[in-house]
Design a protein around this motif. Structure first.
Motif, PDB file in Angstrom:
ATOM      1  N   LEU A  16       0.834  -1.196   0.000  1.00  0.00           N
ATOM      2  CA  LEU A  16       0.000   0.000   0.000  1.00  0.00           C
ATOM      3  C   LEU A  16       0.869   1.246   0.000  1.00  0.00           C
ATOM      4  O   LEU A  16       1.854   1.317   0.738  1.00  0.00           O
ATOM      5  CB  LEU A  16      -0.912   0.011   1.227  1.00  0.00           C
ATOM      6  N   ASP A  17       0.495   2.232  -0.811  1.00  0.00           N
ATOM      7  CA  ASP A  17       1.216   3.501  -0.765  1.00  0.00           C
ATOM      8  C   ASP A  17       0.804   4.262   0.495  1.00  0.00           C
ATOM      9  O   ASP A  17      -0.095   3.849   1.234  1.00  0.00           O
ATOM     10  CB  ASP A  17       1.001   4.318  -2.036  1.00  0.00           C
ATOM     11  N   HIS A  18       1.460   5.379   0.752  1.00  0.00           N
ATOM     12  CA  HIS A  18       1.234   6.143   1.979  1.00  0.00           C
ATOM     13  C   HIS A  18      -0.244   6.497   2.176  1.00  0.00           C
ATOM     14  O   HIS A  18      -0.792   6.293   3.263  1.00  0.00           O
ATOM     15  CB  HIS A  18       2.086   7.414   1.960  1.00  0.00           C
ATOM     16  N   ASP A  19      -0.882   7.035   1.136  1.00  0.00           N
ATOM     17  CA  ASP A  19      -2.275   7.467   1.260  1.00  0.00           C
ATOM     18  C   ASP A  19      -3.215   6.296   1.522  1.00  0.00           C
ATOM     19  O   ASP A  19      -4.127   6.392   2.348  1.00  0.00           O
ATOM     20  CB  ASP A  19      -2.718   8.231   0.009  1.00  0.00           C
ATOM     21  N   ARG A  20      -2.999   5.197   0.848  1.00  0.00           N
ATOM     22  CA  ARG A  20      -3.871   4.024   1.026  1.00  0.00           C
ATOM     23  C   ARG A  20      -3.687   3.419   2.419  1.00  0.00           C
ATOM     24  O   ARG A  20      -4.640   2.997   3.063  1.00  0.00           O
ATOM     25  CB  ARG A  20      -3.572   3.000  -0.071  1.00  0.00           C
ATOM     26  N   LEU A  21      -2.442   3.388   2.884  1.00  0.00           N
ATOM     27  CA  LEU A  21      -2.172   2.881   4.224  1.00  0.00           C
ATOM     28  C   LEU A  21      -2.817   3.784   5.273  1.00  0.00           C
ATOM     29  O   LEU A  21      -3.411   3.300   6.247  1.00  0.00           O
ATOM     30  CB  LEU A  21      -0.663   2.772   4.458  1.00  0.00           C
ATOM     31  N   ALA A  22      -2.745   5.093   5.064  1.00  0.00           N
ATOM     32  CA  ALA A  22      -3.375   6.040   6.002  1.00  0.00           C
ATOM     33  C   ALA A  22      -4.887   5.862   6.021  1.00  0.00           C
ATOM     34  O   ALA A  22      -5.512   5.890   7.085  1.00  0.00           O
ATOM     35  CB  ALA A  22      -3.006   7.468   5.624  1.00  0.00           C
ATOM     36  N   THR A  23      -5.478   5.665   4.854  1.00  0.00           N
ATOM     37  CA  THR A  23      -6.921   5.442   4.769  1.00  0.00           C
ATOM     38  C   THR A  23      -7.308   4.166   5.514  1.00  0.00           C
ATOM     39  O   THR A  23      -8.298   4.140   6.253  1.00  0.00           O
ATOM     40  CB  THR A  23      -7.369   5.364   3.299  1.00  0.00           C
ATOM     41  N   LEU A  24      -6.524   3.121   5.339  1.00  0.00           N
ATOM     42  CA  LEU A  24      -6.805   1.850   6.008  1.00  0.00           C
ATOM     43  C   LEU A  24      -6.686   1.989   7.520  1.00  0.00           C
ATOM     44  O   LEU A  24      -7.575   1.538   8.253  1.00  0.00           O
ATOM     45  CB  LEU A  24      -5.854   0.763   5.504  1.00  0.00           C
ATOM     46  N   THR A  25      -5.628   2.612   8.008  1.00  0.00           N
ATOM     47  CA  THR A  25      -5.467   2.745   9.457  1.00  0.00           C
ATOM     48  C   THR A  25      -6.568   3.610  10.061  1.00  0.00           C
ATOM     49  O   THR A  25      -7.043   3.331  11.161  1.00  0.00           O
ATOM     50  CB  THR A  25      -4.073   3.277   9.844  1.00  0.00           C
ATOM     51  N   THR A  36      -5.937   2.049  19.005  1.00  0.00           N
ATOM     52  CA  THR A  36      -5.003   2.590  18.020  1.00  0.00           C
ATOM     53  C   THR A  36      -4.847   1.629  16.849  1.00  0.00           C
ATOM     54  O   THR A  36      -5.005   0.419  17.001  1.00  0.00           O
ATOM     55  CB  THR A  36      -3.600   2.835  18.619  1.00  0.00           C
ATOM     56  N   ALA A  37      -4.519   2.198  15.720  1.00  0.00           N
ATOM     57  CA  ALA A  37      -4.156   1.429  14.529  1.00  0.00           C
ATOM     58  C   ALA A  37      -2.988   2.171  13.899  1.00  0.00           C
ATOM     59  O   ALA A  37      -3.122   3.326  13.523  1.00  0.00           O
ATOM     60  CB  ALA A  37      -5.321   1.331  13.553  1.00  0.00           C
ATOM     61  N   GLU A  38      -1.841   1.515  13.837  1.00  0.00           N
ATOM     62  CA  GLU A  38      -0.632   2.172  13.364  1.00  0.00           C
ATOM     63  C   GLU A  38      -0.014   1.411  12.200  1.00  0.00           C
ATOM     64  O   GLU A  38       0.254   0.224  12.302  1.00  0.00           O
ATOM     65  CB  GLU A  38       0.397   2.275  14.481  1.00  0.00           C
ATOM     66  N   GLY A  39       0.217   2.139  11.130  1.00  0.00           N
ATOM     67  CA  GLY A  39       0.938   1.612   9.986  1.00  0.00           C
ATOM     68  C   GLY A  39       2.058   2.589   9.655  1.00  0.00           C
ATOM     69  O   GLY A  39       1.945   3.780   9.956  1.00  0.00           O
ATOM     70  N   HIS A  40       3.132   2.086   9.085  1.00  0.00           N
ATOM     71  CA  HIS A  40       4.278   2.938   8.771  1.00  0.00           C
ATOM     72  C   HIS A  40       4.747   2.661   7.349  1.00  0.00           C
ATOM     73  O   HIS A  40       4.752   1.510   6.900  1.00  0.00           O
ATOM     74  CB  HIS A  40       5.413   2.696   9.755  1.00  0.00           C
ATOM     75  N   ASP A  41       5.164   3.725   6.671  1.00  0.00           N
ATOM     76  CA  ASP A  41       5.622   3.597   5.291  1.00  0.00           C
ATOM     77  C   ASP A  41       6.801   2.631   5.153  1.00  0.00           C
ATOM     78  O   ASP A  41       6.944   1.971   4.132  1.00  0.00           O
ATOM     79  CB  ASP A  41       6.019   4.965   4.731  1.00  0.00           C
ATOM     80  N   ALA A  42       7.638   2.548   6.175  1.00  0.00           N
ATOM     81  CA  ALA A  42       8.807   1.662   6.114  1.00  0.00           C
ATOM     82  C   ALA A  42       8.403   0.185   6.080  1.00  0.00           C
ATOM     83  O   ALA A  42       9.154  -0.649   5.592  1.00  0.00           O
ATOM     84  CB  ALA A  42       9.729   1.927   7.298  1.00  0.00           C
ATOM     85  N   LYS A  43       7.208  -0.122   6.614  1.00  0.00           N
ATOM     86  CA  LYS A  43       6.698  -1.502   6.633  1.00  0.00           C
ATOM     87  C   LYS A  43       5.232  -1.474   6.213  1.00  0.00           C
ATOM     88  O   LYS A  43       4.337  -1.699   7.026  1.00  0.00           O
ATOM     89  CB  LYS A  43       6.866  -2.117   8.016  1.00  0.00           C
TER      90      LYS A  43
END
Length: 77
Positions: A16-25, A36-43
């Protein structure tokens, strides 16, 4: 609210790109009982979710992820 929280790691099959990951979290964090729900661009394949098991269970969290059109599995912590 219960004083006991649980954690689960959601492994996302897609990259997932940054925006899609942010939307998912944000979608996961909006679930009643999720703290909390945390996702990071590095993983981008991993989202750590902390939740109140008295209000929501891990299968409901996984169902919400899949409702976002994302293939994923749960990895317990």
């Amino acid at each position: 609210m219960s004083k006991t929280f649980a954690d689960v790691l959601v492994h996302v099959d897609q990259t997932l790109d940054h925006d899609r990951l942010a939307t998912l979290t944000k979608a996961i964090a909006a679930i009643d009982g999720v703290s909390t729900a945390e996702g990071h661009d590095a993983k981008p394949h991993l989202v750590i979710v902390t939740y109140d098991p008295a209000k929501v269970n891990s299968q409901a969290i996984l169902a919400a992820v899949k409702a976002q059109g994302v293939s994923a599995e749960l990895i317990g912590l």
